[in-house]
Write a protein that holds these residues in place. Structure first.
Motif, PDB file in Angstrom:
ATOM      1  N   GLY A  50      23.398 -52.265 -47.605  1.00 33.05           N
ATOM      2  CA  GLY A  50      22.700 -52.044 -48.858  1.00 33.05           C
ATOM      3  C   GLY A  50      23.458 -52.647 -50.032  1.00 33.05           C
ATOM      4  O   GLY A  50      24.688 -52.670 -50.066  1.00 33.05           O
ATOM      5  N   LYS A  51      22.743 -53.128 -51.045  1.00 34.88           N
ATOM      6  CA  LYS A  51      23.386 -53.831 -52.150  1.00 34.88           C
ATOM      7  C   LYS A  51      23.859 -52.894 -53.244  1.00 34.88           C
ATOM      8  O   LYS A  51      24.907 -53.116 -53.841  1.00 34.88           O
ATOM      9  N   ASN A  52      23.109 -51.846 -53.538  1.00 35.41           N
ATOM     10  CA  ASN A  52      23.445 -51.005 -54.675  1.00 35.41           C
ATOM     11  C   ASN A  52      23.114 -49.552 -54.366  1.00 35.41           C
ATOM     12  O   ASN A  52      21.945 -49.156 -54.415  1.00 35.41           O
ATOM     13  N   PRO A  53      24.132 -48.716 -54.058  1.00 36.75           N
ATOM     14  CA  PRO A  53      23.872 -47.304 -53.752  1.00 36.75           C
ATOM     15  C   PRO A  53      23.234 -46.548 -54.912  1.00 36.75           C
ATOM     16  O   PRO A  53      22.469 -45.610 -54.696  1.00 36.75           O
ATOM     17  N   VAL A  54      23.546 -46.956 -56.151  1.00 36.30           N
ATOM     18  CA  VAL A  54      22.983 -46.274 -57.321  1.00 36.30           C
ATOM     19  C   VAL A  54      21.466 -46.468 -57.367  1.00 36.30           C
ATOM     20  O   VAL A  54      20.707 -45.526 -57.632  1.00 36.30           O
ATOM     21  N   LYS A  55      21.013 -47.691 -57.082  1.00 34.12           N
ATOM     22  CA  LYS A  55      19.572 -47.959 -57.079  1.00 34.12           C
ATOM     23  C   LYS A  55      18.878 -47.223 -55.937  1.00 34.12           C
ATOM     24  O   LYS A  55      17.742 -46.750 -56.093  1.00 34.12           O
ATOM     25  N   SER A  56      19.553 -47.107 -54.801  1.00 31.01           N
ATOM     26  CA  SER A  56      18.988 -46.334 -53.688  1.00 31.01           C
ATOM     27  C   SER A  56      18.834 -44.871 -54.069  1.00 31.01           C
ATOM     28  O   SER A  56      17.824 -44.230 -53.764  1.00 31.01           O
ATOM     29  N   GLU A  81       3.448 -56.778 -52.079  1.00 28.22           N
ATOM     30  CA  GLU A  81       3.700 -58.029 -51.347  1.00 28.22           C
ATOM     31  C   GLU A  81       2.736 -59.117 -51.793  1.00 28.22           C
ATOM     32  O   GLU A  81       3.114 -60.290 -51.931  1.00 28.22           O
ATOM     33  N   LEU A  82       1.480 -58.756 -52.024  1.00 28.98           N
ATOM     34  CA  LEU A  82       0.502 -59.723 -52.523  1.00 28.98           C
ATOM     35  C   LEU A  82       0.930 -60.272 -53.878  1.00 28.98           C
ATOM     36  O   LEU A  82       0.892 -61.480 -54.117  1.00 28.98           O
ATOM     37  N   LEU A  83       1.379 -59.391 -54.763  1.00 27.86           N
ATOM     38  CA  LEU A  83       1.805 -59.828 -56.093  1.00 27.86           C
ATOM     39  C   LEU A  83       3.014 -60.752 -56.005  1.00 27.86           C
ATOM     40  O   LEU A  83       3.090 -61.761 -56.727  1.00 27.86           O
ATOM     41  N   LEU A  84       3.941 -60.441 -55.122  1.00 30.15           N
ATOM     42  CA  LEU A  84       5.117 -61.296 -54.956  1.00 30.15           C
ATOM     43  C   LEU A  84       4.738 -62.659 -54.382  1.00 30.15           C
ATOM     44  O   LEU A  84       5.291 -63.690 -54.786  1.00 30.15           O
ATOM     45  N   ARG A 123      10.790 -54.124 -56.750  1.00 24.58           N
ATOM     46  CA  ARG A 123      11.339 -55.171 -55.887  1.00 24.58           C
ATOM     47  C   ARG A 123      11.938 -56.305 -56.710  1.00 24.58           C
ATOM     48  O   ARG A 123      12.932 -56.919 -56.305  1.00 24.58           O
ATOM     49  N   LYS A 124      11.351 -56.596 -57.861  1.00 22.84           N
ATOM     50  CA  LYS A 124      11.946 -57.588 -58.753  1.00 22.84           C
ATOM     51  C   LYS A 124      13.292 -57.105 -59.284  1.00 22.84           C
ATOM     52  O   LYS A 124      14.208 -57.897 -59.500  1.00 22.84           O
ATOM     53  N   ALA A 125      13.396 -55.789 -59.493  1.00 22.87           N
ATOM     54  CA  ALA A 125      14.645 -55.200 -59.979  1.00 22.87           C
ATOM     55  C   ALA A 125      15.607 -54.856 -58.845  1.00 22.87           C
ATOM     56  O   ALA A 125      16.662 -54.267 -59.095  1.00 22.87           O
TER      57      ALA A 125
END
Length: 503
Positions: free
Chosen positions: A165-171, A220-223, A430-432
Motif C-alpha cells: 500500500g502507498k499511503n496508510p493515512v489514505k487507507s 472506471e468509465l470516467l477514468l 482514485r485520482k487522489a
C-alpha cells in the motif's frame, strides 16, 4: 475423509447443468474482462453482481458464476501484459517483464499457452490448500467471542493497505468514510434515525450493490473517458502458430508449483495479496535460476512464476473471506458484499449453515480452472481480437449493463442517482490515490463491528478492558498493531524493489 465427502457434495452442486453453464459463462466473461487493460477482477465482479440479481440466481449459482468471473479475470490479465505490454491489473505487471519480450521474439502463442498452464497449476495448488486449510480455520474461529470478533475487524482494517500500500493515512481515511456510510439508516438497537435527513430511501441504509457498482464500474468509465478518449491499444506483435514442446512444459512445472504455493500464502496473509504473490514468486524464481536463465529477456519461467503466484493468491484470498468473513483482496470484498446481500453471513458458521454454498464454490474453483485451461489455449485468438474493440464502444455497454442491473434489483431511480454519486466520488478518490476497498470494507464490516462492540460493553457494564482480556484477543490486537506499523517500514523498501525489478 469428512472433507472429501463434503467436496464430493460440492461437486454435485457445481456439476448441475445450470451451475456448470453459469461457471462456463463466468470463465469466458472473466477472461475477457481480465484481458481488457485497466478493468481487473474487482471491476468485473462488481459489474456482474447486478446481472446475477437480475437473472434471479440462487445464492450458490450466483457465487459460482462470480467466482468463475474472478478466476477468469486473473487468467485474462496476462493477455494484454504479453501482447501489449500493458498489465490487465496490478498483479499482472510482473508478467510483462518476460511475456512481452517473448511475444516480440515471435513466441506470443507459446507465452500465452505457458502462462495459462502456470495459472492453472498455481490455482490448483492454492485450491487444494483452500480445501484443507479453510475447515481447520473455521473450526478455530468458532472459539471467537464478541471481543475477539471486534479485534478481528480491527485487524482487517489495520492491514487494509498491506505491505504494498502507498499511503496508510489514505487507507485509514477511506475506512473511516466506509464506517460512516455504514451508520446511515435506522439504528436497530435504539430505533433512532442516523444521518437520514428524513429521506425515506435512506431509512434502510445505503445498499452495498449501489455503492460497489458506482465506486468501481462508473468510476472506471470516467477514468477511461479521461485517459483514452476513444483510443485503442494496438499490439505490435504477431500471433504465430502455437508450437509448445513437452520440454518447455516440464521446464515451467517446478516454477509453477513454487509460485502457486507462495501465492497461496500471500493470499491468506492479511494485507498481502496477489501483487505481493506475483512479485515474490518472480523474485524467488529469478534467484533460483540465477545466471542460467534469461529473466527480463523472454524467459518462460519469468512468465510462469508471476502467473502462478497471482492466481494462487486469488484462491488463497478466499480463505479468510469464507472462514472469518474478512476479505483478503478487493475482489473478495466485492464477493463478501454479494453474500451479505443474500443474507448469508460469511464466517465459521457458514461451513455448517451454508455448507452446500461453500463446498459448491470450492468445487467450482477446481472445475473453473479446468474450464479456463481448455478455453484459454484454443480460444486465445478470439480474446486477442476482442482487444481491438475500441473502449468508446465497450465501456458504455458495460456501464449500461450495470445500470440496468441495479434498476432491476430495486426499481428505484433514487438508487441510480446514488450510484452516479458514488461513481463521481470513486473517480475523485482514485485520482487522489485514495483506495476504494476500505470504503467497501467499512460499509460491510461496520454493522457487525458495532454490534460486537455493543455486546461487549453491555455485558461488562462499559468496561473497555474486556476488549483485550483473552489471550486470543490480545494476539489479534498485536497482529493489528504490527499491520499498522510494518507497512510504513517494509512498504517503501518493497515498492522500491518492485519498481527496480519492473524497470
Amino acid at each position: 475423509m469428512e472433507t472429501l465427502g463434503l467436496l464430493m457434495d460440492g461437486f454435485n452442486t457445481a456439476l448441475s447443468l445450470e451451475n456448470f453453464l453459469y461457471a462456463l459463462l463466468g470463465c469466458f466473461i472473466g477472461t475477457l474482462i481480465g484481458a481488457l487493460p485497466g478493468l481487473g477482477p474487482a471491476n468485473g465482479v462488481a459489474i456482474m453482481i447486478p446481472l446475477a440479481f437480475t437473472l434471479g440466481l440462487p445464492p450458490e449459482t450466483a457465487l459460482i458464476m462470480l467466482t468463475s468471473v474472478y478466476a477468469g479475470a486473473m487468467y485474462g490479465g496476462r493477455i494484454s501484459s504479453i501482447l501489449l505490454n500493458i498489465p490487465g491489473d496490478e498483479p499482472a505487471m510482473m508478467t510483462c517483464l518476460d511475456g512481452y519480450p517473448m511475444a516480440r521474439q515471435g513466441k506470443a502463442a507459446e507465452a500465452l499457452a505457458l502462462s495459462a498452464l502456470a495459472s492453472f497449476i498455481g490455482s490448483l495448488v492454492a485450491t487444494i490448500g483452500l480445501i484443507f486449510l479453510a475447515p481447520v480455520l473455521a473450526r478455530f474461529a468458532l472459539s471467537f467471542g464478541a471481543a475477539e470478533y471486534f479485534a478481528l475487524f480491527v485487524l482487517a482494517f489495520a492491514t487494509l493497505g498491506g505491505v504494498t500500500g502507498k499511503n496508510p493515512v489514505k487507507s485509514a481515511l477511506a475506512a473511516g468514510i466506509g464506517l460512516a456510510i455504514a451508520t446511515v439508516g435506522i439504528d436497530l438497537s435504539t430505533g433512532t434515525q442516523r444521518y437520514t435527513f428524513d429521506v425515506l430511501e435512506l431509512f434502510e441504509g445505503i445498499d452495498f450493490i449501489v455503492a460497489i457498482v458506482g465506486l468501481f464500474a462508473v468510476s472506471e468509465l470516467l477514468l477511461f473517458i479521461e485517459a483514452h478518449q476513444g483510443s485503442t491499444p494496438r499490439s505490435e506483435v504477431k500471433m504465430n502458430p502455437l508450437r509448445l514442446s513437452f520440454a518447455s512444459v516440464l521446464q515451467i512445472l517446478p516454477t509453477s508449483l513454487r509460485g502457486g504455493l507462495l501465492g497461496f500464502i500471500a493470499g491468506v496473509l492479511p494485507g498481502a495479496g496477489a501483487s505481493l504473490g506475483s512479485f515474490v514468486s518472480y523474485t524467488l524464481e529469478k534467484r533460483i535460476v540465477g545466471s542460467k536463465g534469461s529473466f527480463g529477456e523472454g524467459d518462460p519461467r519469468g512468465v510462469a512464476a508471476p502467473e502462478a503466484g497471482n492466481n494462487g493468491a486469488a484462491s488463497g484470498a478466499l480463505v479468510p473471506m469464507l472462514t472469518l468473513g474478512i476479505p483478503g483482496s478487493a475482489t473478495t470484498a466485492v464477493l463478501l458484499a454479494m453474500l451479505v446481500s443474500f443474507n448469508i453471513t460469511p464466517g465459521p458458521m457458514m461451513f455448517t449453515q451454508n455448507a452446500d454454498i461453500v463446498w459448491g464454490v470450492i468445487a467450482a474453483l477446481l472445475l473453473g480452472n479446468i474450464l479456463l485451461l481448455l478455453l484459454n489455449i484454443p480460444l486465445v485468438g478470439i480474446f486477442v481480437r476482442l482487444l481491438s474493440i475500441p473502449p468508446r464502444y465497450l465501456l458504455p455497454i458495460v456501464t449500461m449493463i450495470a445500470f440496468v442491473g441495479v434498476y432491476a434489483i430495486s426499481r428505484s431511480a433514487f438508487d441510480l442517482c446514488f450510484m452516479i454519486v458514488f461513481g463521481v466520488m470513486g473517480y475523485i478518490f482514485r485520482k487522489a490515490e485514495i483506495p476504494l476497498v476500505p470504503i467497501i470494507l467499512g460499509m460491510l464490516l461496520g454493522p457487525e463491528m458495532e454490534k460486537n462492540l455493543r455486546h461487549v460493553m453491555q455485558i461488562h457494564d462499559g468496561d473497555w478492558t474486556m476488549l483485550w482480556e483473552s489471550s486470543l484477543s490480545i494476539g489479534l490486537w498485536c497482529i493489528a498493531l504490527a499491520g499498522l506499523v510494518l507497512p510504513t517500514i517494509i512498504g517503501p523498501i518493497l515498492r522500491a524493489r518492485m519498481r527496480r525489478t519492473a524497470d
